[in-house]
Design a protein around this motif. Structure first.
Motif, short mmCIF file in Angstrom:
data_model
loop_
_atom_site.label_atom_id
_atom_site.label_comp_id
_atom_site.label_asym_id
_atom_site.label_seq_id
_atom_site.Cartn_x
_atom_site.Cartn_y
_atom_site.Cartn_z
N TRP A 1 0.84 -1.20 0.00
CA TRP A 1 0.00 0.00 0.00
C TRP A 1 0.88 1.25 0.00
O TRP A 1 0.65 2.20 -0.75
CB TRP A 1 -0.93 -0.04 1.22
N SER B 1 3.80 1.52 -1.14
CA SER B 1 4.53 1.67 -2.40
C SER B 1 3.66 2.32 -3.47
O SER B 1 4.14 2.68 -4.53
CB SER B 1 5.03 0.31 -2.87
N LEU B 2 2.38 2.46 -3.21
CA LEU B 2 1.49 3.12 -4.17
C LEU B 2 1.31 4.60 -3.85
O LEU B 2 0.52 5.29 -4.45
CB LEU B 2 0.12 2.43 -4.18
N GLN B 3 2.05 5.05 -2.82
CA GLN B 3 1.92 6.45 -2.42
C GLN B 3 3.24 7.18 -2.60
O GLN B 3 4.29 6.57 -2.59
CB GLN B 3 1.55 6.55 -0.94
N PHE C 1 -1.61 9.62 -3.08
CA PHE C 1 -1.68 8.36 -3.80
C PHE C 1 -1.12 8.56 -5.21
O PHE C 1 -1.49 9.50 -5.90
CB PHE C 1 -3.14 7.91 -3.86
N GLY D 1 -0.63 5.59 -7.24
CA GLY D 1 -0.90 4.35 -7.96
C GLY D 1 0.39 3.62 -8.28
O GLY D 1 1.25 3.45 -7.42
N LEU D 2 0.53 3.24 -9.55
CA LEU D 2 1.71 2.49 -9.94
C LEU D 2 2.83 3.42 -10.40
O LEU D 2 3.77 3.00 -11.05
CB LEU D 2 1.35 1.49 -11.04
N HIS E 1 5.40 4.86 -9.00
CA HIS E 1 6.77 4.51 -8.65
C HIS E 1 7.29 3.37 -9.52
O HIS E 1 8.44 3.36 -9.95
CB HIS E 1 6.87 4.11 -7.18
N TYR E 2 6.40 2.39 -9.78
CA TYR E 2 6.83 1.25 -10.60
C TYR E 2 7.08 1.68 -12.04
O TYR E 2 8.00 1.20 -12.68
CB TYR E 2 5.79 0.13 -10.52
N ALA F 1 8.44 0.76 -2.82
CA ALA F 1 8.30 0.13 -4.14
C ALA F 1 9.54 -0.72 -4.43
O ALA F 1 9.45 -1.85 -4.91
CB ALA F 1 8.10 1.18 -5.21
#
Lengths: 423, 257
Positions: B3, B5-7, B18, B20-21, B23-24, B230
């Motif tokens: 959770w 890692s989505l912020q 927030f 979402g993705l 960072h990825y 992340a």
């Protein structure tokens, strides 16, 4: 720390389970500070004296490991978790604005007037204040200086170099005369860590530029920054500095000079106490000079460092904690730093002319002048982020993986990207 | 952690939103991330392969050795038992360019072990092999002790040579122990942290920055908790995938239930 422990810490921090340790007893102040290196630790004696002067207050001192990264990690985890487990902290100067911005430190302005700060070095005061408020009191002073072998320079009739080019010429001259292939020219800190940023900043200032401009622009003059980095790389290419300075930190560069195997070394005041210790091969042969400059830039600007005393905003005893901070930053306590066997230099200027202090540390009058001319690293809450972002780029230029202009361009890009995300 | 890692969460600047993705997505195009992946995998493959080969060789040598076995065992245990930060400090001086033992033994060449981007990773791998090879050696040696001597006697009667015995008796019997050693060592190596952290700081030029060093810097030095999380998730997924692969292999071997 083992690998497993590192990962566990990550997990623990993320789960937010760095819970508050047991409460201290009333009127017990906990002082968290870096372990003091060197033969004599002045802190326990000072704390007992504070207790005598403040009946009813007990101070417990809890030393942390001496590596700066681990102290930072400890403070961040506990302060972010809102822990009241310690009241007074000893902070590296570069963390003060960061912790103040995060709201972790007690604003000392209601207690501390500007006049109370005046006896300290201006660079130390600049690093203790941020956003017009006082967040810490200066405790010890560090300044980047150039040490030289006074015997080797005197033999050739030379004085300490004022520019880096002059230093390069002196190295060539002395090496040719000494015929010692093992004698290195100048040593400095080029490992990928905070020390590399300090060394590079000093070259930037020598070139007349900086990392963060007054208008908050990063790398305002890429041309001069490139020239500075290219010069540092050139020191290695030309053989003036050995190739291994790209892995050198303070101790790895201090020791060869102390063994008499280098003509110059860029280091901090603590090194002088070790060079002049009984039995040292270079005892009585070491001179102190300002760092050289570059043509067209300012000369002799070292970076300042050191530790500041601050108070945890969650403290249950703000008055006692502030009293301790003011006592430790006061003239009486700082005089204890100048005792023989203590390798810490105070931030109060007057002590640098004190007869007893100068007898124990003969370099003090010289260090005073150099610290007055020195600059702090950028005083901004972003400093640590900026430093970690540029370290790999500067390192890449030193080891020849990237050309200096490329490294500066990439450093600028990553800094701007980072700052945009934060504002 | 997933959770988080989505912020985008940076407590110092009171940033908590927030993403979402995000960072990825950033990691997918982040050269520093892919460099860390490459360093981590290289370090893991080479160091684990060397540790297994050398550990096995040492175990076999111990099996044959008569006198001095106790001493050899204690020395192995010592190397294994040293805290890794102590090992790292030890190697800092061994690798010292002008006064280090390694360069003195090499005839006084000033080899720049930790400051040369081509040599730094191999130097760290050598230090890791020195430190953890004893673990593999002791594990294999313990298994060797349980092989009854009659098995070798019978083979010798059948006219088997040393190599034949090694190939058809010793190695097959060591197979499951080697797989377990491989599992432990791989999972450890994927999370390699302290050697790089102490000796090179991930440098020079990030040549030794592993995923855990990158995650540590993001989390604790620059306090980008969301981004660091992340990276932590990526490391976790990598470790889990490898562990799952090994466990499947072990199950086929009938070792794990």
């Amino acid at each position: 720390m083992s690998r497993g422990a590192a990962l566990l810490l990550v997990l623990a921090a993320l789960a937010g389970c760095a819970g508050p340790p047991p409460d201290p007893a009333p009127a017990t102040i906990v002082f968290k500070h870096a372990k003091i290196l060197g033969p004599l630790d002045p802190i326990p004696g000072l704390l007992r004296e504070f207790e005598r002067r403040h009946p009813g207050v007990t101070v417990r001192s809890e030393p942390l490991t001496w590596t700066s990264d681990e102290q930072h990690q400890f403070f961040v985890i506990n302060l972010d978790g809102g822990s009241p487990a310690f009241d007074v902290l000893l902070l590296d100067v570069i963390w003060v604005p960061e912790f103040a911005q995060a709201g972790w430190l007690l604003d000392l302005s209601p207690w501390v007037t500007r006049e109370e700060l005046a006896p300290h070095f201006p660079a130390a005061v600049a690093a203790a204040t941020w956003g017009g408020r006082v967040w810490g009191l200066p405790w010890n002073m560090n300044v980047g200086v150039l040490y030289y072998r006074s015997d080797l320079l005197a033999r050739r009739g030379l004085g300490p170099p004022r520019t880096w080019e002059e230093l390069v010429e002196q190295v060539a001259l002395i090496r040719a005369a000494e015929r010692d292939p093992k004698l290195d020219g100048v040593l400095w800190q080029g490992k990928q860590y905070e020390g590399l940023v300090v060394n590079t900043l000093e070259h930037f200032w020598g070139e007349g530029t900086t990392l963060l401009g007054d208008d908050d622009r990063v790398l305002p003059d890429p041309g001069r920054a490139t020239a500075a980095l290219a010069f540092m790389r050139g020191l290695i290419d030309r053989g003036v500095s050995p190739g291994w300075v790209t892995a050198g930190d303070e101790e790895l560069t201090r020791r060869p000079f102390g063994d008499g195997r280098a003509i110059f070394v860029r280091s901090w005041p603590y090194a002088l106490d070790l060079f002049e210790a009984p039995g040292s091969p270079v005892r009585g042969k070491v001179g102190i000079a300002a760092l050289p400059g570059h043509p067209g830039g300012a000369a002799g600007i070292g970076a300042t460092g050191g530790f500041h005393l601050a108070v945890n905003r969650r403290t249950r005893h703000p008055d006692a904690a502030v009293a301790l901070v003011r006592f430790l930053a006061g003239e009486h306590a700082q005089r204890a730093l100048t005792a023989p066997g203590v390798a810490l230099y105070p931030t109060r200027e007057a002590l640098y002319q004190d007869a007893d202090a100068v007898r124990a540390h003969p370099g003090m009058p010289r260090f005073h002048d150099l610290a007055l001319a020195a600059h702090p690293r950028p005083v901004t809450p972003y400093y640590l982020m900026m430093s970690t972002a540029v370290q790999p780029e500067f390192s890449a230029a030193l080891v020849g993986v990237k050309r200096p202009e490329r490294a500066i361009a990439d450093a600028g890009r990553s800094l701007r990207h980072m700052l945009e995300n934060l504002r | 952690m997933l959770w988080l890692s989505l912020q985008q969460r940076i407590p110092i600047f009171r940033i908590a939103r927030f993403v979402g993705l995000g960072h990825y997505a950033f990691l997918a195009g982040d050269a520093r991330f892919w460099n860390a992946v490459r360093v981590t995998l290289t370090f893991t493959l080479v160091s684990v392969a060397l540790e297994l080969a050398l550990g096995l060789a040492v175990a076999l040598a111990l099996q044959r050795q008569g006198a001095g076995r106790r001493l050899a065992l204690s020395l192995l245990l010592l190397a294994w038992a040293l805290p890794s930060v102590v090992t790292a400090k030890l190697f800092e001086w061994l690798y010292h360019p002008s006064a280090g033992l390694v360069n003195v033994l090499l005839g006084g060449h000033a080899v720049n072990w930790l400051g040369d981007p081509r040599l730094a990773l191999p130097a760290l791998i050598a230090a890791d092999v020195w430190r953890t090879m004893p673990f593999v050696a002791l594990l294999c040696y313990a298994r060797l002790l349980t092989i009854p001597p009659e098995v070798y006697e019978a083979a010798r009667v059948d006219g088997a040579g040393r190599l034949a015995m090694l190939g058809s008796i010793t190695l097959p019997l060591l197979r499951s122990v080697l797989l377990i050693a491989l599992l432990f060592r791989t999972l450890d190596a994927l999370r390699a942290f302290d050697l790089m952290y102490v000796l090179t700081g991930g440098g020079p030029a990030n040549a030794t920055e592993t995923l855990t060093v990158y995650a540590y810097r993001s989390l604790f030095q620059t306090l980008q908790l969301g981004f660091g999380a992340a990276l932590g998730v990526v490391i976790f997924a990598l470790v889990m995938a490898v562990a799952w692969g090994y466990l499947a292999a072990l199950r086929r071997e009938g070792v794990a239930a």
